[in-house]
Design a protein around this motif. Structure first.
Motif, mmCIF file in Angstrom:
data_model
loop_
_atom_site.group_PDB
_atom_site.id
_atom_site.type_symbol
_atom_site.label_atom_id
_atom_site.label_comp_id
_atom_site.label_asym_id
_atom_site.label_seq_id
_atom_site.Cartn_x
_atom_site.Cartn_y
_atom_site.Cartn_z
ATOM 1 N N PHE A 147 0.549 -1.627 -0.380
ATOM 2 C CA PHE A 147 -0.192 0.182 -0.053
ATOM 3 C C PHE A 147 0.597 1.606 -0.040
ATOM 4 O O PHE A 147 0.493 2.208 -0.246
ATOM 5 N N ILE A 148 2.107 1.161 0.766
ATOM 6 C CA ILE A 148 2.891 2.128 0.106
ATOM 7 C C ILE A 148 3.646 2.245 -0.851
ATOM 8 O O ILE A 148 3.518 4.062 -1.271
ATOM 9 N N MET A 149 3.740 1.640 -1.736
ATOM 10 C CA MET A 149 4.359 2.425 -2.548
ATOM 11 C C MET A 149 3.016 2.248 -3.516
ATOM 12 O O MET A 149 3.181 3.676 -4.623
ATOM 13 N N LEU A 150 1.586 1.796 -3.366
ATOM 14 C CA LEU A 150 0.770 2.482 -4.235
ATOM 15 C C LEU A 150 0.808 4.190 -3.723
ATOM 16 O O LEU A 150 0.262 4.497 -5.189
ATOM 17 N N LEU A 166 -3.830 5.598 1.050
ATOM 18 C CA LEU A 166 -3.036 4.154 0.667
ATOM 19 C C LEU A 166 -2.018 4.171 2.308
ATOM 20 O O LEU A 166 -1.813 3.306 2.224
ATOM 21 N N PHE A 167 -1.563 5.467 2.190
ATOM 22 C CA PHE A 167 -0.313 5.450 3.191
ATOM 23 C C PHE A 167 -1.236 5.235 4.722
ATOM 24 O O PHE A 167 -0.947 4.530 5.100
ATOM 25 N N CYS A 168 -2.116 5.371 4.440
ATOM 26 C CA CYS A 168 -2.957 5.382 5.768
ATOM 27 C C CYS A 168 -3.132 3.330 6.048
ATOM 28 O O CYS A 168 -3.472 2.565 7.347
ATOM 29 N N TYR A 175 1.627 -0.652 11.922
ATOM 30 C CA TYR A 175 2.265 0.111 12.323
ATOM 31 C C TYR A 175 3.751 1.061 11.548
ATOM 32 O O TYR A 175 3.766 1.997 12.012
ATOM 33 N N PHE A 176 4.646 0.243 11.905
ATOM 34 C CA PHE A 176 6.221 1.219 11.397
ATOM 35 C C PHE A 176 6.229 1.695 10.347
ATOM 36 O O PHE A 176 7.191 2.323 9.982
ATOM 37 N N SER A 177 5.438 1.357 8.841
ATOM 38 C CA SER A 177 5.475 2.347 8.277
ATOM 39 C C SER A 177 4.863 3.835 8.187
ATOM 40 O O SER A 177 4.823 4.150 7.351
ATOM 41 N N VAL A 178 4.747 3.948 9.647
ATOM 42 C CA VAL A 178 4.439 5.558 9.988
ATOM 43 C C VAL A 178 5.574 6.574 9.469
ATOM 44 O O VAL A 178 5.869 7.545 9.409
#
Length: 365
Positions: A147-150, A166-168, A175-178
Motif C-alpha cells: 500500500f505504501i508503494m501505491l 493508501l498511506f493510512c 504501524y512501522f510504516s508510519v
C-alpha cells in the motif's frame, strides 16, 4: 521447489530485457501467477506461518469484532479487521493465507507494470531480493509496503488525497510504516541527489558506530514510549541483542543498498536521465536513504525501513537499462544485479525462518 522457483525467476530476469511492452505484459502475468501459487499454496514453510494461523483462529467474525475483543491478539487494527472480514466469509485458514499472497503479490505486480519501463525485470528482482523475506515470512509488512508503494505512485502523479488514503491503509496493516510519512516532503528538499547520497553514507557511518539506541531513544519521554506506536518501536531495541546490533559496513544489506543507489546515481548522470517520473522516484528514494540511515544502529529497524529504498532501486534501475545504448552498460548492470539476486535468494533460504517447502494442496486433496 525453491530451486525451481529460483531458476524460473532468473530466466525471466534476462529474457525480459529484450521483450516489447506487449510481451512484457504477458510474461508479467505469468510471473505473477507462478509467484502467487508458490507463496500462496505454501503450508507451514516459514517461521511466522503458524503465528498467522493462530491470529486467524482467535480473531472474531465481524459481528463480534470490537477493540476489546481483539486487544490481546497480535497485529495492527487494519490487519485484524481484514482478517475478521475474511473469517466472516467462512474461509478456511489455508485459503486465508492464499488470499493475503494474492493481494500482496498482484498489487506489487500492478505497481511495477504501471511505473517501470521493464516491469518483469523490476518485479523479478524484487522477488529474488525480498520475496522470501516478506512474502514468505513477514506477511503483514509485505501487505503494508504494498500500500505504501501505491501511495508513492499516487503521490508522484500528484494525487495527494489518494496517496494519503493508501498511506493510512499501509500504516493500518503495520504501524512501522508510519516512518514513510517523510515522503510527503520530498519536493521541499533542495539538496542535490549526489549530496543526499553522501549525506546518507556519512550518517550511516556515524550512527551505526555510536550505539545510537542510547543516543536517540534514551531521550524519549516515558509517556511517548507508553503509546501503542512507542511500545512497538521500543520493542525493536529493548533487548540486549537488538540494542547492540547495528548494521556493519561489511554487511550484505549495507553493500546492496548503497551500491545499488550509487549505481543508479552514476548512470543517472551518465545518461542524463531527467525523466520527471524517474527524478521524483529517485528523490523519494534518496530522501528515504538519508532519513533511514539514522536507524542504522538497529539492524531490524534499518532493514525494514530501507525495504522501500530497495524496491525503488529495482524500479529505477529499469530506467537506466532502458536508457543505455551500449551493450556493455547493460551487461554490467545486469551482471551486478544477477550476482546479488542469487546471493540474496540463497541467503534467505539459509535463514532459520525458512523451512522445507510444503503445500496445503496435499491436505485439501
Amino acid at each position: 521447489m525453491y530451486s525451481l522457483y529460483l531458476t524460473s525467476l532468473l530466466v525471466t530476469f534476462f529474457s525480459s530485457v529484450t521483450l516489447n511492452r506487449s510481451f512484457q505484459f504477458l510474461l508479467l502475468i505469468l510471473v505473477t501467477l507462478v509467484s502467487i501459487s508458490f507463496f500462496g499454496l505454501r503450508w507451514h514453510s516459514g517461521a511466522d506461518y503458524a503465528g498467522y494461523l493462530m491470529i486467524y483462529e482467535y480473531i472474531p467474525t465481524l459481528s463480534s469484532f470490537s477493540l476489546s475483543a481483539v486487544k490481546d491478539i497480535h497485529g495492527e487494527l487494519g490487519f485484524l479487521f481484514f482478517s475478521s472480514f475474511v473469517k466472516s466469509l467462512g474461509t478456511a485458514d489455508y485459503f486465508y493465507m492464499f488470499i493475503l499472497s494474492v493481494i500482496s503479490i498482484s498489487l506489487k505486480s500492478h505497481f511495477f507494470f504501471k511505473e517501470s519501463p521493464l516491469p518483469v525485470l523490476s518485479f523479478s528482482i524484487y522477488l529474488l531480493f525480498l520475496g522470501m523475506t516478506f512474502e514468505f515470512v513477514q506477511i503483514r509488512y509485505a501487505l503494508s509496503i504494498t500500500f505504501i508503494m501505491l501511495s508513492i505512485s499516487s503521490l508522484v502523479k500528484g494525487d495527494r488525497y489518494k496517496s494519503f488514503l493508501l498511506f493510512c491503509l499501509g500504516v493500518a496493516f503495520h504501524y512501522f510504516s508510519v516512518i514513510f510519512v517523510v515522503m510527503y516532503f520530498y519536493r521541499r528538499i533542495k539538496v542535490s541527489l549526489v549530496a543526499l547520497y553522501f549525506m546518507s553514507l556519512f550518517t550511516f557511518l556515524v550512527i551505526s558506530n555510536l550505539g545510537g539506541a542510547l543516543f536517540l531513544f534514551d531521550l524519549i519521554p516515558s509517556f511517548v514510549s507508553e503509546t501503542i506506536l512507542g511500545r512497538r518501536v521500543m520493542g525493536y531495541i529493548d533487548t540486549d541483542e537488538h540494542y547492540s546490533q547495528s548494521v556493519a559496513m561489511t554487511s550484505f544489506l549495507f553493500l546492496r543498498v548503497f551500491l545499488f543507489a550509487g549505481i543508479i546515481l552514476f548512470f543517472h548522470k551518465r545518461f542524463n536521465l531527467e525523466n520527471d517520473k524517474f527524478h521524483d522516484f529517485f528523490r523519494i528514494c534518496m530522501l528515504f536513504l538519508f532519513i533511514f540511515s539514522f536507524l542504522s544502529f538497529n539492524s531490524i529497524m534499518f532493514s525494514r525501513a530501507v525495504a522501500l529504498v530497495e524496491i525503488l532501486n529495482f524500479l529505477l534501475i529499469a530506467f537506466c537499462i532502458e536508457k543505455s545504448k551500449k551493450v556493455i552498460d547493460r551487461f554490467l548492470i545486469l551482471s551486478v544485479f544477477f550476482v546479488f539476486s542469487c546471493l540474496s535468494f540463497l541467503k534467505a533460504l539459509d535463514s532459520e525462518n525458512i523451512y522445507s517447502y510444503q503445500t496445503w494442496l496435499s491436505i485439501v486433496f
